[in-house]
Design an enzyme around this catalytic site. Structure first.
Site, PDB file in Angstrom:
ATOM      1  CE  LYS A 132      -2.454   1.366   3.639  1.00 61.80           C
ATOM      2  NZ  LYS A 132      -3.514   1.384   4.674  1.00 61.80           N
ATOM      3  NE  ARG A 187      -4.877  -1.226   7.362  1.00 65.40           N
ATOM      4  CZ  ARG A 187      -4.220  -0.264   7.998  1.00 65.40           C
ATOM      5  NH1 ARG A 187      -4.723   0.293   9.101  1.00 65.40           N
ATOM      6  NH2 ARG A 187      -3.075   0.184   7.513  1.00 65.40           N
ATOM      7  CD  GLN A 243      -9.871   4.952   9.268  1.00 61.31           C
ATOM      8  OE1 GLN A 243     -10.457   3.905   9.505  1.00 61.31           O
ATOM      9  NE2 GLN A 243      -8.900   5.033   8.373  1.00 61.31           N
ATOM     10  CG  ASP A 253     -16.095  15.123  15.509  1.00 60.53           C
ATOM     11  OD1 ASP A 253     -15.468  14.267  14.864  1.00 60.53           O
ATOM     12  OD2 ASP A 253     -15.875  16.337  15.396  1.00 60.53           O
ATOM     13  N   GLY A 295      -6.282   6.495  16.582  1.00 57.12           N
ATOM     14  CA  GLY A 295      -5.998   7.746  15.891  1.00 57.12           C
ATOM     15  C   GLY A 295      -4.531   8.066  15.697  1.00 57.12           C
ATOM     16  CB  ALA A 296      -1.595   7.886  17.914  1.00 61.43           C
ATOM     17  CG  ASP A 297      -1.667   8.337  11.594  1.00 57.41           C
ATOM     18  OD1 ASP A 297      -1.419   9.409  12.177  1.00 57.41           O
ATOM     19  OD2 ASP A 297      -2.304   8.284  10.525  1.00 57.41           O
TER      20      ASP A 297
END
Length: 336
Positions: free
Chosen positions: A73, A117, A145, A166, A227-229
């Site tokens: 990817k 995924r 997401q 949110d 969320g943390a990437d």
């Protein structure tokens, strides 16, 4: 032998990704990785500060026993895309290949694949870490997401009540309207406290300052920290992590860019604070929750093996359903 490559856009991917199959496929991928039946080089980054963005390459191969699969990817994060170009912040392209011949079987929209995924990964962790009778789900962050969090987690727990929080009210309204016809879900707009008090909490925001306080979390809540990437991102108060059983997807990625990355770099967490990987839990090398009480946290950064597993399911169904667009990528029609 297959001679044409299947092009699958976002709609094709979504239509051919039944969560009832994607979730166990992703679980198989975690198991294969833990057994050593997968290859997954570290995610590589190309930083583009002049465009306030980056590219990331994520290759993998896995042997799940009854099937094997390979792919890569190519994904990005460009925060200015929405305002400046009317494009998504995150785009992505997945190349799904035959491991035996290396023939490119399909090129898929990686954005929709990532949503599918990611939801499935949260469901796998939830299945092993949440209380067995969990019926309430809190979601913090109502972006793209968030939808597959509910779709996937409801496959493995009898979710009845959902609170979504949110600061963007339009996003919350859209989320509620999307599931309004789903009679099995009672979906409400709520505060972060409402969401964090549920049996299961999924956080899917890009924040760098923690937004979920320790006092808001239920005594036995399982948290999917999705969320943390990237380095600096951090959704949960440090006190939550210090009190929780922490399960990670991958040591290198989570310490670099997962939920634990900020307290890790500040030496507030170390190896002794990581209880296990999700792969260890899946293959019963760690007991997961079982009869234990307390908070659990799944620190998910997203692994290439998950993309390959989901692509395997999508490709299988797209071929069976005659979806997508076949094209002669290698020019066989011209040379044979």
């Amino acid at each position: 032998m297959q001679r044409e490559t299947l092009l699958l856009n976002a709609t094709d991917v979504k239509q051919n990704a039944p969560m009832s199959e994607v979730v166990p496929a992703v679980e198989d991928a975690f198991a294969a990785f833990q057994r050593g039946d997968a290859q997954m080089p570290a995610k590589s980054y190309i930083e583009l500060p002049q465009y306030n963005g980056d590219f990331r390459s994520m290759p993998a191969y896995l042997d799940a026993g009854s099937w094997d699969a390979a792919g890569i990817k190519w994904v990005n994060v460009h925060p200015d895309n929405h305002d400046q170009f009317d494009l998504p912040t995150v785009l992505g392209t997945m190349i799904y290949s035959d491991p035996e011949t290396a023939f490119p079987l399909a090129i898929l929209d990686g954005r929709e694949l990532t949503m599918q995924r990611t939801g499935a990964a949260a469901a796998v962790a939830t299945d092993h870490l949440a209380v067995s009778d969990a019926s309430s789900l809190g979601i913090v962050g109502a972006g793209v997401q968030s939808y597959t969090q509910l779709e996937a987690i409801s496959q493995i727990r009898p979710i009845e009540t959902v609170f979504v929080a949110d600061r963007n009210e339009k996003r919350v309204t859209k989320f509620i309207e999307t599931f309004d016809t789903e009679t099995e879900f009672d979906v409400h707009a709520g505060s972060i406290g409402d969401a964090a008090g549920c049996d299961i909490l999924s956080t899917v925001t890009p924040v760098e300052d923690p937004i979920v306080p320790r006092e808001a979390v239920g005594d036995d809540t399982h948290i999917n920290a999705m969320g943390a990437d990237a380095p600096g991102k951090h959704e949960l108060a440090d006190e939550i992590l210090s009190d929780a059983m922490i399960i990670i997807d991958d040591y290198e990625q989570t310490t670099h860019s997962g939920e634990i990355n900020v307290p890790w770099q500040a030496n507030q967490l170390d190896e002794n604070d990581i209880n296990a990987s999700v792969g260890e839990v899946v293959v019963d090398q760690h007991s997961g929750r079982k009869d234990k009480t307390g908070i659990s946290v799944f620190d998910s950064t997203g692994l290439a093996i998950q993309d390959v597993a989901a692509a395997h399911i999508v490709y299988k169904h797209a071929r069976a359903n005659n979806n997508g667009y076949d094209f002669d990528l290698l020019g066989f029609a011209e040379t044979h």
